[in-house]
Every structure is written in C-alpha cells, then in structure tokens.
Scaffold this motif. Structure first.
Motif, PDB file in Angstrom:
ATOM      1  N   PHE A  92       0.848  -1.190   0.000  1.00 41.47           N
ATOM      2  CA  PHE A  92       0.000   0.000   0.000  1.00 41.47           C
ATOM      3  C   PHE A  92       0.889   1.246   0.000  1.00 41.47           C
ATOM      4  O   PHE A  92       1.915   1.278   0.683  1.00 41.47           O
ATOM      5  CB  PHE A  92      -0.910   0.001   1.223  1.00 41.47           C
ATOM      6  CG  PHE A  92      -1.941  -1.095   1.197  1.00 41.47           C
ATOM      7  CD1 PHE A  92      -3.218  -0.856   0.719  1.00 41.47           C
ATOM      8  CD2 PHE A  92      -1.613  -2.373   1.639  1.00 41.47           C
ATOM      9  CE1 PHE A  92      -4.162  -1.865   0.677  1.00 41.47           C
ATOM     10  CE2 PHE A  92      -2.557  -3.394   1.604  1.00 41.47           C
ATOM     11  CZ  PHE A  92      -3.834  -3.146   1.125  1.00 41.47           C
ATOM     12  N   PRO A  93       0.494   2.272  -0.766  1.00 40.98           N
ATOM     13  CA  PRO A  93       1.320   3.492  -0.872  1.00 40.98           C
ATOM     14  C   PRO A  93       1.181   4.383   0.358  1.00 40.98           C
ATOM     15  O   PRO A  93       0.158   5.036   0.556  1.00 40.98           O
ATOM     16  CB  PRO A  93       0.760   4.185  -2.117  1.00 40.98           C
ATOM     17  CG  PRO A  93      -0.669   3.735  -2.183  1.00 40.98           C
ATOM     18  CD  PRO A  93      -0.706   2.331  -1.630  1.00 40.98           C
ATOM     19  N   LEU A 157      -2.458   6.010   9.820  1.00 38.53           N
ATOM     20  CA  LEU A 157      -3.558   6.957   9.806  1.00 38.53           C
ATOM     21  C   LEU A 157      -4.145   7.035   8.399  1.00 38.53           C
ATOM     22  O   LEU A 157      -3.428   7.340   7.440  1.00 38.53           O
ATOM     23  CB  LEU A 157      -3.085   8.347  10.234  1.00 38.53           C
ATOM     24  CG  LEU A 157      -2.491   8.477  11.641  1.00 38.53           C
ATOM     25  CD1 LEU A 157      -2.011   9.905  11.870  1.00 38.53           C
ATOM     26  CD2 LEU A 157      -3.507   8.082  12.696  1.00 38.53           C
ATOM     27  N   VAL A 158      -5.430   6.755   8.276  1.00 38.67           N
ATOM     28  CA  VAL A 158      -6.112   6.825   6.982  1.00 38.67           C
ATOM     29  C   VAL A 158      -6.692   8.218   6.833  1.00 38.67           C
ATOM     30  O   VAL A 158      -7.478   8.679   7.669  1.00 38.67           O
ATOM     31  CB  VAL A 158      -7.211   5.745   6.884  1.00 38.67           C
ATOM     32  CG1 VAL A 158      -7.956   5.856   5.555  1.00 38.67           C
ATOM     33  CG2 VAL A 158      -6.594   4.355   7.034  1.00 38.67           C
ATOM     34  N   THR A 159      -6.313   8.912   5.767  1.00 35.85           N
ATOM     35  CA  THR A 159      -6.643  10.330   5.587  1.00 35.85           C
ATOM     36  C   THR A 159      -7.589  10.542   4.407  1.00 35.85           C
ATOM     37  O   THR A 159      -7.740   9.684   3.544  1.00 35.85           O
ATOM     38  CB  THR A 159      -5.366  11.154   5.341  1.00 35.85           C
ATOM     39  OG1 THR A 159      -4.970  11.009   3.980  1.00 35.85           O
ATOM     40  CG2 THR A 159      -4.243  10.708   6.251  1.00 35.85           C
ATOM     41  N   GLU A 160      -8.190  11.731   4.397  1.00 36.45           N
ATOM     42  CA  GLU A 160      -9.023  12.139   3.270  1.00 36.45           C
ATOM     43  C   GLU A 160      -8.168  12.628   2.103  1.00 36.45           C
ATOM     44  O   GLU A 160      -8.654  12.723   0.976  1.00 36.45           O
ATOM     45  CB  GLU A 160      -9.981  13.266   3.702  1.00 36.45           C
ATOM     46  CG  GLU A 160     -10.993  12.857   4.750  1.00 36.45           C
ATOM     47  CD  GLU A 160     -12.001  11.846   4.221  1.00 36.45           C
ATOM     48  OE1 GLU A 160     -12.295  11.879   3.015  1.00 36.45           O
ATOM     49  OE2 GLU A 160     -12.470  11.024   5.024  1.00 36.45           O
ATOM     50  N   GLU A 161      -6.912  12.940   2.368  1.00 37.19           N
ATOM     51  CA  GLU A 161      -6.036  13.474   1.339  1.00 37.19           C
ATOM     52  C   GLU A 161      -5.355  12.344   0.564  1.00 37.19           C
ATOM     53  O   GLU A 161      -5.325  11.198   1.014  1.00 37.19           O
ATOM     54  CB  GLU A 161      -4.968  14.382   1.967  1.00 37.19           C
ATOM     55  CG  GLU A 161      -5.508  15.693   2.501  1.00 37.19           C
ATOM     56  CD  GLU A 161      -6.255  15.532   3.808  1.00 37.19           C
ATOM     57  OE1 GLU A 161      -7.180  16.320   4.074  1.00 37.19           O
ATOM     58  OE2 GLU A 161      -5.918  14.609   4.565  1.00 37.19           O
ATOM     59  N   PRO A 162      -4.778  12.653  -0.606  1.00 34.64           N
ATOM     60  CA  PRO A 162      -4.064  11.630  -1.381  1.00 34.64           C
ATOM     61  C   PRO A 162      -2.906  11.038  -0.599  1.00 34.64           C
ATOM     62  O   PRO A 162      -2.351  11.674   0.300  1.00 34.64           O
ATOM     63  CB  PRO A 162      -3.562  12.411  -2.608  1.00 34.64           C
ATOM     64  CG  PRO A 162      -4.451  13.600  -2.710  1.00 34.64           C
ATOM     65  CD  PRO A 162      -4.820  13.954  -1.304  1.00 34.64           C
ATOM     66  N   SER A 163      -2.512   9.824  -0.974  1.00 40.36           N
ATOM     67  CA  SER A 163      -1.423   9.151  -0.257  1.00 40.36           C
ATOM     68  C   SER A 163      -0.099   9.901  -0.369  1.00 40.36           C
ATOM     69  O   SER A 163       0.787   9.730   0.461  1.00 40.36           O
ATOM     70  CB  SER A 163      -1.255   7.719  -0.777  1.00 40.36           C
ATOM     71  OG  SER A 163      -2.319   6.899  -0.350  1.00 40.36           O
ATOM     72  N   ALA A 178       2.581   6.055   9.765  1.00 44.81           N
ATOM     73  CA  ALA A 178       2.512   6.399   8.351  1.00 44.81           C
ATOM     74  C   ALA A 178       1.087   6.797   8.010  1.00 44.81           C
ATOM     75  O   ALA A 178       0.152   6.478   8.745  1.00 44.81           O
ATOM     76  CB  ALA A 178       2.961   5.229   7.478  1.00 44.81           C
ATOM     77  N   THR A 179       0.927   7.499   6.894  1.00 45.20           N
ATOM     78  CA  THR A 179      -0.408   7.877   6.420  1.00 45.20           C
ATOM     79  C   THR A 179      -0.725   7.145   5.126  1.00 45.20           C
ATOM     80  O   THR A 179       0.157   6.809   4.334  1.00 45.20           O
ATOM     81  CB  THR A 179      -0.517   9.394   6.175  1.00 45.20           C
ATOM     82  OG1 THR A 179       0.491   9.801   5.237  1.00 45.20           O
ATOM     83  CG2 THR A 179      -0.360  10.161   7.465  1.00 45.20           C
ATOM     84  N   LEU A 180      -2.012   6.934   4.919  1.00 48.30           N
ATOM     85  CA  LEU A 180      -2.529   6.239   3.739  1.00 48.30           C
ATOM     86  C   LEU A 180      -3.855   6.886   3.382  1.00 48.30           C
ATOM     87  O   LEU A 180      -4.677   7.158   4.260  1.00 48.30           O
ATOM     88  CB  LEU A 180      -2.717   4.750   4.072  1.00 48.30           C
ATOM     89  CG  LEU A 180      -3.323   3.835   3.006  1.00 48.30           C
ATOM     90  CD1 LEU A 180      -2.398   3.727   1.793  1.00 48.30           C
ATOM     91  CD2 LEU A 180      -3.567   2.450   3.603  1.00 48.30           C
ATOM     92  N   SER A 181      -4.079   7.147   2.097  1.00 51.19           N
ATOM     93  CA  SER A 181      -5.324   7.790   1.707  1.00 51.19           C
ATOM     94  C   SER A 181      -6.504   6.840   1.876  1.00 51.19           C
ATOM     95  O   SER A 181      -6.358   5.616   1.818  1.00 51.19           O
ATOM     96  CB  SER A 181      -5.264   8.259   0.253  1.00 51.19           C
ATOM     97  OG  SER A 181      -5.420   7.164  -0.629  1.00 51.19           O
ATOM     98  N   ALA A 187     -10.370  -0.236   2.316  1.00 58.31           N
ATOM     99  CA  ALA A 187     -10.635  -1.678   2.351  1.00 58.31           C
ATOM    100  C   ALA A 187      -9.933  -2.369   3.513  1.00 58.31           C
ATOM    101  O   ALA A 187     -10.362  -3.449   3.955  1.00 58.31           O
ATOM    102  CB  ALA A 187     -10.207  -2.320   1.034  1.00 58.31           C
ATOM    103  N   LEU A 188      -8.868  -1.739   4.041  1.00 54.32           N
ATOM    104  CA  LEU A 188      -8.130  -2.363   5.138  1.00 54.32           C
ATOM    105  C   LEU A 188      -8.963  -2.451   6.412  1.00 54.32           C
ATOM    106  O   LEU A 188      -8.667  -3.269   7.288  1.00 54.32           O
ATOM    107  CB  LEU A 188      -6.845  -1.585   5.415  1.00 54.32           C
ATOM    108  CG  LEU A 188      -5.712  -1.753   4.396  1.00 54.32           C
ATOM    109  CD1 LEU A 188      -4.514  -0.899   4.782  1.00 54.32           C
ATOM    110  CD2 LEU A 188      -5.310  -3.223   4.274  1.00 54.32           C
ATOM    111  N   PHE A 189     -10.008  -1.624   6.542  1.00 53.14           N
ATOM    112  CA  PHE A 189     -10.843  -1.683   7.733  1.00 53.14           C
ATOM    113  C   PHE A 189     -11.631  -2.989   7.808  1.00 53.14           C
ATOM    114  O   PHE A 189     -12.185  -3.328   8.860  1.00 53.14           O
ATOM    115  CB  PHE A 189     -11.791  -0.477   7.787  1.00 53.14           C
ATOM    116  CG  PHE A 189     -11.103   0.798   8.178  1.00 53.14           C
ATOM    117  CD1 PHE A 189     -10.804   1.074   9.503  1.00 53.14           C
ATOM    118  CD2 PHE A 189     -10.712   1.713   7.209  1.00 53.14           C
ATOM    119  CE1 PHE A 189     -10.158   2.243   9.873  1.00 53.14           C
ATOM    120  CE2 PHE A 189     -10.060   2.892   7.565  1.00 53.14           C
ATOM    121  CZ  PHE A 189      -9.781   3.155   8.895  1.00 53.14           C
ATOM    122  N   ASN A 190     -11.638  -3.752   6.724  1.00 54.78           N
ATOM    123  CA  ASN A 190     -12.281  -5.069   6.714  1.00 54.78           C
ATOM    124  C   ASN A 190     -11.273  -6.206   6.834  1.00 54.78           C
ATOM    125  O   ASN A 190     -11.633  -7.374   6.655  1.00 54.78           O
ATOM    126  CB  ASN A 190     -13.093  -5.256   5.423  1.00 54.78           C
ATOM    127  CG  ASN A 190     -14.228  -4.261   5.311  1.00 54.78           C
ATOM    128  OD1 ASN A 190     -14.911  -3.976   6.292  1.00 54.78           O
ATOM    129  ND2 ASN A 190     -14.438  -3.725   4.111  1.00 54.78           N
TER     130      ASN A 190
END
Length: 391
Positions: A92-93, A157-163, A178-181, A187-190
């Motif tokens: 994942f980026p 941290l999953v963000t609203e902004e691009p990765s 790290a952050t991830l868009s 999908a990782l929340f599943n």
C-alpha cells in the motif's frame, strides 16, 4: 445643519476615508510577490529556497521603512527515505509521518473503531499489533500515544487526502507511523487480523530555520500579525502558505506610514510545516513580550475559496472586532488548531486565525495558484480588526 447632522456627516466622511484606505491593497503587487516566492521552488525550512524567500521578504519590508531582523532557531526534522506497508502480502502506498521514529514493525492489523477519538481507544487490546485508525478529530500524535499506551507497535492513519500528502506529528511519536489515503486504504478496515509489516524509514536531520520580523519604532508590540512562509517538500506552496505570507506583507505596506504600525510586529514564521517550530521558538524565547500582547493574528491558506467563506477562529473578544460586511466578505468559522497561532494561545494570548479551508492541492505539487483578490479581502478584514483593537 444640526449638530447630529454634522456629526453624522463627519463620521460618514471618516468611514469613506477608511474604506478608501482598506481598498488600497494592490492585487497586482500581491501577484508579483506570489510569483517571486513561487519562483524559488518548494520553500522547505533549512533549504536555499527558504533562505531566498526570507531575503525577498526582508528586502520588501525594508523598502517601505521597517526595521527587519532574522530570528534564527534550530530543531530536528525527520525525513522519509522510503516507508512501506504490506498487509496480507499486498503493498500500500504510504508516507512516513514527520516526528515518527524509523523502525520496522510487524504484527496483526488492529482496527480502531469510529473516528479514532480517545473514547474509541478505550478497552482496546493493541498489544503487539499495528493500529489502523482514521485521521481527524484529535491530533495524530495523540492517537499515536493512545495506541502506544495500549501496546501497539505502529500506527497507520487513513486520511481524506491523497497518499502523496505529507504530514507531521508536530512532536515525537512513541511508535512509528505512516499515512494512507482513504481511497487506497479504506478496504483495510475489513482486514482486521491480517498480518501487516510497516517499515517506517525516517532519518533525523538538524534544521536551521529563520523567522523574519519587521517592526517600526522601539516600543514593545501590542499585536503580532503572522504567517508561515515555508512549504512542504515537493510543493510550491502557493496557497499553503504563500497566500498568507503575501497578505501579511501587503498589510505591512499599507500600515507602513500609519502610527498604528509602531505597536505591531509582522512576523513571517519558518518551520511551521515541521511542527510550528518558528512560532514555538519565538514564544519560548520571548515570554515577557508575548504576555504583553493584546492579540496574535495568524493567516494560513487564504488564497483559495474552498468553503465559500473566509473562516475565522480564535478568541471571542477578538472575533467580536471582526467586520466582514465592511469589505463585502462572507465569513464563517475555522478550526482552532494546526498553525502558528497555537503556541501564542497556549501562552494565554488572545488569537485570531484566518483560514479558507483545505483545497484539493494541499501539500501537493499542484499547489501553484492563489487568488490575490481573496488575499486582499482577508487583509482588509485584518486591517479593520487592528484599527478597532489598537486605535
């Protein structure tokens, strides 16, 4: 003519004079300032581009009669050298978060429910796991500390902004992060329980930053008007925050011949993007001066109309001095944290924060446009506040 009519006529003329004054902001000159700053490239603190921007600001301020000094300071910054995340064998980026320790950790993925507020961490067992949590609501550093208290090895941290968007913890995180868009990571929340490998490759470097301070006369200031002039790596930073910088510069020009300017310091902060370092260091080293302030007014990202209004946050007593109708501005609220007014507020200073919201180019290479008309409108609102506060 009656005394009342004379009085009304007099104040009408005063109002017209003030209106003419606040309309004197030059959008052409502000556009030229904007281009001068953008021509340096990304103004990352401690780089030649940031140094050139500081010299440009100092030159323009001296040209209209201000005494200018540089306020040097140092701090440590972490830089990403290729952070990665693999979950269930898929990559994942991600971007490492500034302030994160460099470390490789692995363990089952653990999902923090809800918005990732403090209550959402209550009762969670994160021992030996990598926490996945949505960004927002509370600072990311607080989420990292909450996760670490419950045994997490790392945090994503999953963000609203691009990765590609870069973030800072604004302090030292106890665990790698790290952050991830949301687009790439929702999908990782599943996938709670899937094996995750987070390799945060951050290295520390010493940074020499410089605030630019402009003042007239020898009196201590009653107000500070500021904006940060640095930007993040890879971003020219037109809206974030050449827009605020250029607005403060033009405001300083407008007030240069006004006795009001003798009670105002105009400060252009460096190192904001790495954790508010310029404003933090200034407050730390000038506590007596800071405690004598009636106001600190901060401008950040005021050149793009995101919400259809000029967001204003801060102290109620200062918000009461704002007159948006006088300059035909539509004003709304703004969040309270995340920029250079925060260290002043923490020191007990009344603050105002002017902010038009996060535009789609935030912290991206495409942050190349800011509207001088919006910037001038913001400056006129600030000028009105200063007049009502200090005259």
């Amino acid at each position: 003519m009656s005394r009342n009519l004379l009085s009304r006529a007099f104040w009408g003329l005063v109002a017209l004079g003030l209106l003419a004054l606040v309309q004197a902001f030059s959008t052409e000159r502000m556009q030229a300032d904007l281009q001068a700053l953008l021509s340096q490239g990304p103004r990352v603190a401690g780089t030649p581009a940031a140094a050139a921007a500081a010299e440009y600001l100092a030159g323009e301020l001296r040209r209209v009669g201000y005494s200018v000094e540089f306020f040097p300071f140092t701090y440590s910054r972490t830089r990403d050298q290729g952070t990665s995340l693999v979950v269930g064998g898929a990559s994942f980026p991600v971007n490492g978060i500034s302030g994160s320790p460099g470390r490789r950790v692995e363990g089952p993925l653990a999902v923090v429910p809800g918005a990732g507020l403090a209550a959402d961490f209550a009762g969670l067992n994160l021992q030996g796991r990598i926490a996945l949590v949505r960004r927002g609501g509370i600072p990311g550093l607080e989420k990292a500390r909450l996760a670490a208290e419950r045994g997490a090895l790392g945090i994503v941290l999953v963000t609203e902004e691009p990765s590609s968007t870069r973030f800072t913890f604004g302090g030292e995180s106890p665990i790698p992060g790290a952050t991830l868009s949301r687009t790439d990571g929702e999908a990782l929340f599943n996938q709670a329980g899937a094996w995750a490998v987070l390799d945060v490759r951050m290295v520390s470097e010493e940074v020499q930053g410089r605030n630019v301070i402009a003042r007239r006369g020898g009196q201590s200031p009653l107000a500070i008007v500021g904006a940060h002039y640095d930007s993040v790596p890879g971003s020219p930073g037109a809206n974030d925050n050449a827009s605020g910088t250029v607005t403060v510069l033009e405001l300083a020009r407008q007030l240069a011949a006004d006795p009001l300017s003798e009670r105002i310091w105009f400060i252009f902060f460096d190192g904001e993007e790495d954790g508010l370092w310029g404003s933090r260091r200034f407050v730390e080293q000038n506590l007596e001066l800071v405690r004598g302030l009636r106001a600190m007014i901060n401008l950040d990202m005021v050149g793009v109309d995101v919400n259809g209004s000029l967001g204003i946050g801060g102290s109620n007593e200062l918000r009461a001095l704002v007159d948006c109708a006088a300059v035909q501005a539509v004003c709304g609220g703004a969040p309270g944290g995340g920029s250079d007014h925060v260290p002043f507020a923490q020191a007990g200073v009344p603050v105002l924060f002017f902010f038009r919201g996060l535009d789609p180019n935030y912290h991206r290479p495409t942050d190349t446009i800011a509207d001088p008309r919006l910037m001038a409108q913001t400056g006129r609102v600030v000028q009105g506040v200063l007049g009502r506060l200090l005259r």
